[in-house]
Motif scaffolding. Structure first.
Motif, mmCIF file in Angstrom:
data_model
loop_
_atom_site.group_PDB
_atom_site.id
_atom_site.type_symbol
_atom_site.label_atom_id
_atom_site.label_comp_id
_atom_site.label_asym_id
_atom_site.label_seq_id
_atom_site.Cartn_x
_atom_site.Cartn_y
_atom_site.Cartn_z
ATOM 1 N N SER A 222 -11.765 4.191 3.177
ATOM 2 C CA SER A 222 -12.219 5.557 2.916
ATOM 3 C C SER A 222 -13.170 6.037 4.008
ATOM 4 C CB SER A 222 -12.893 5.635 1.547
ATOM 5 O OG SER A 222 -13.368 6.947 1.300
ATOM 6 N N ILE B 246 -4.777 7.367 2.761
ATOM 7 C CA ILE B 246 -4.799 6.277 3.730
ATOM 8 C C ILE B 246 -3.625 6.355 4.710
ATOM 9 C CG2 ILE B 246 -4.640 3.760 3.976
ATOM 10 C CD1 ILE B 246 -5.964 3.515 1.225
ATOM 11 N N ILE C 189 0.837 -1.205 0.000
ATOM 12 C CA ILE C 189 0.000 0.000 0.000
ATOM 13 C C ILE C 189 0.866 1.247 0.000
ATOM 14 C CG2 ILE C 189 -1.687 1.306 1.361
ATOM 15 C CD1 ILE C 189 -2.842 -1.389 2.248
ATOM 16 N N SER D 62 0.972 3.968 -2.983
ATOM 17 C CA SER D 62 0.586 5.354 -2.702
ATOM 18 C C SER D 62 1.575 6.356 -3.295
ATOM 19 C CB SER D 62 0.472 5.573 -1.189
ATOM 20 O OG SER D 62 1.749 5.592 -0.569
ATOM 21 N N CYS E 10 -10.805 -0.617 -0.221
ATOM 22 C CA CYS E 10 -10.547 0.826 -0.262
ATOM 23 C C CYS E 10 -11.774 1.609 0.199
ATOM 24 C CB CYS E 10 -10.140 1.258 -1.663
ATOM 25 S SG CYS E 10 -8.460 0.758 -2.124
ATOM 26 N N LEU F 180 -4.412 7.004 -3.035
ATOM 27 C CA LEU F 180 -4.090 6.125 -1.910
ATOM 28 C C LEU F 180 -3.351 6.848 -0.792
ATOM 29 C CD1 LEU F 180 -3.006 2.758 -3.598
ATOM 30 C CD2 LEU F 180 -5.074 3.209 -2.263
#
Length: 307
Positions: free
Chosen positions: A171, A127, A114, A118, A167, A124
């Protein structure tokens, strides 16, 4: 009279224990996002940690929850995000005879993919602050219906659809403003990477020299700042005055020693920098809401044993 168990440190969870018989999805049928559901009692409910982040939703029973050095109560609907290597356990106190078939809905996921993604996918990046805060454990409030729906959406999806459902879940967590940090003395906010580096240097200095007396004036001089400017900067980044933050760090280290060693309480107080046992007890009670001896007694039940 209760005694602390011989095992004092959390168990590291390895891949080979993640059997489908315990509720894990087959490793060859999942990507980076793994769903898990299980009842109680179960071998999975133990004082442990692992390399993945974990979203943990309780659907049945109530009891005592342990996340790092935080001890609290849980009931159906509790949603917690724990970061990598943060020890945790949920111990149910009201289990009916025969146990319950479903108590926990869990999602585990790693950081590296991740974080790497990103850097190329701006969406991304939203997050990452959430994942940073989860190093201390985060409890989200009033999210039971949507969290349960998100978990089932992720569970029932595969491939790209699963990542999309995951996701969507994250979110909602990013946008949630009704939450609390659970463990340690978390940082709140900084304006840029340079300030983050400054704060990290300060926090590391405090952590590595707990038994030494450090003043805000001394650290301000080392950073080339005025004491008043440093105090404003530090409070904005940590939510605490310098003195309060040092006391939090000392108490958190004391919690670790109370949980993981058999050292006497007075010795622990001196080791983490308090000059007398009365001051240690007073600060500990103010920050943790219980005395060091009560904390140690309650912490013993993190193994699922009665304290």
């Amino acid at each position: 009279m209760s005694t602390l168990p011989r095992q004092l440190k959390p168990e590291l969870e390895h891949e080979y224990v993640r059997s489908t018989e315990l509720g894990y999805e087959p490793a060859n049928e999942t990507g980076i996002i793994r769903c898990l559901s299980h009842g109680y009692p179960t071998p999975l409910a133990r004082w442990h940690h692992h390399d993945e982040y974990e979203l943990h939703l309780i659907t049945a029973t109530s009891g005592k929850v342990f996340v790092g050095d935080w001890i609290g109560q849980f009931q159906p609907g509790q949603l917690v995000l724990t970061g990598p290597r943060l020890p945790h356990n949920w111990v149910s106190m009201d289990v009916p005879e025969g146990g319950v078939e479903e108590r926990d809905l869990v999602i585990q996921f790693p950081r590296a993919p991740i974080e790497l993604a990103s850097q190329q996918i701006p969406e991304l990046r939203d997050i990452m602050p959430l994942l940073e805060r989860s190093r201390h454990g985060i409890e989200f409030f009033d999210m039971f219906p949507q969290a349960s729906a998100h978990w089932h959406n992720v569970k029932n999806a595969h491939g790209l659809a699963r990542f999309g459902a995951f996701c969507a879940f994250l979110s909602d967590l990013v946008q949630c403003t009704d939450y609390r940090m659970l463990s340690n003395a978390p940082l709140q906010s900084v304006d840029n990477d340079a300030q983050l580096e400054q704060i990290n240097v300060i926090v590391n200095s405090i952590t590595e020299n707990l038994s030494e007396s450090q003043s805000a004036a001394d650290i301000a001089r080392g950073l080339g700042m005025s004491e008043s400017g440093f105090s404003r900067f530090f409070r904005r980044a940590t939510g605490n005055t310098f003195t309060d933050f040092v006391n939090h760090v000392r108490v958190n280290r004391a919690c670790q020693l109370l949980m993981e060693t058999d050292l006497g309480i007075a010795n622990i107080g001196f080791e983490v920098g308090f000059n007398n046992i009365a001051n240690f007890n007073r600060r500990f009670l103010s920050i943790k809401g219980m005395t060091p001896s009560e904390f140690r007694r309650q912490a013993a039940s993190r193994f699922g044993q009665k304290s």
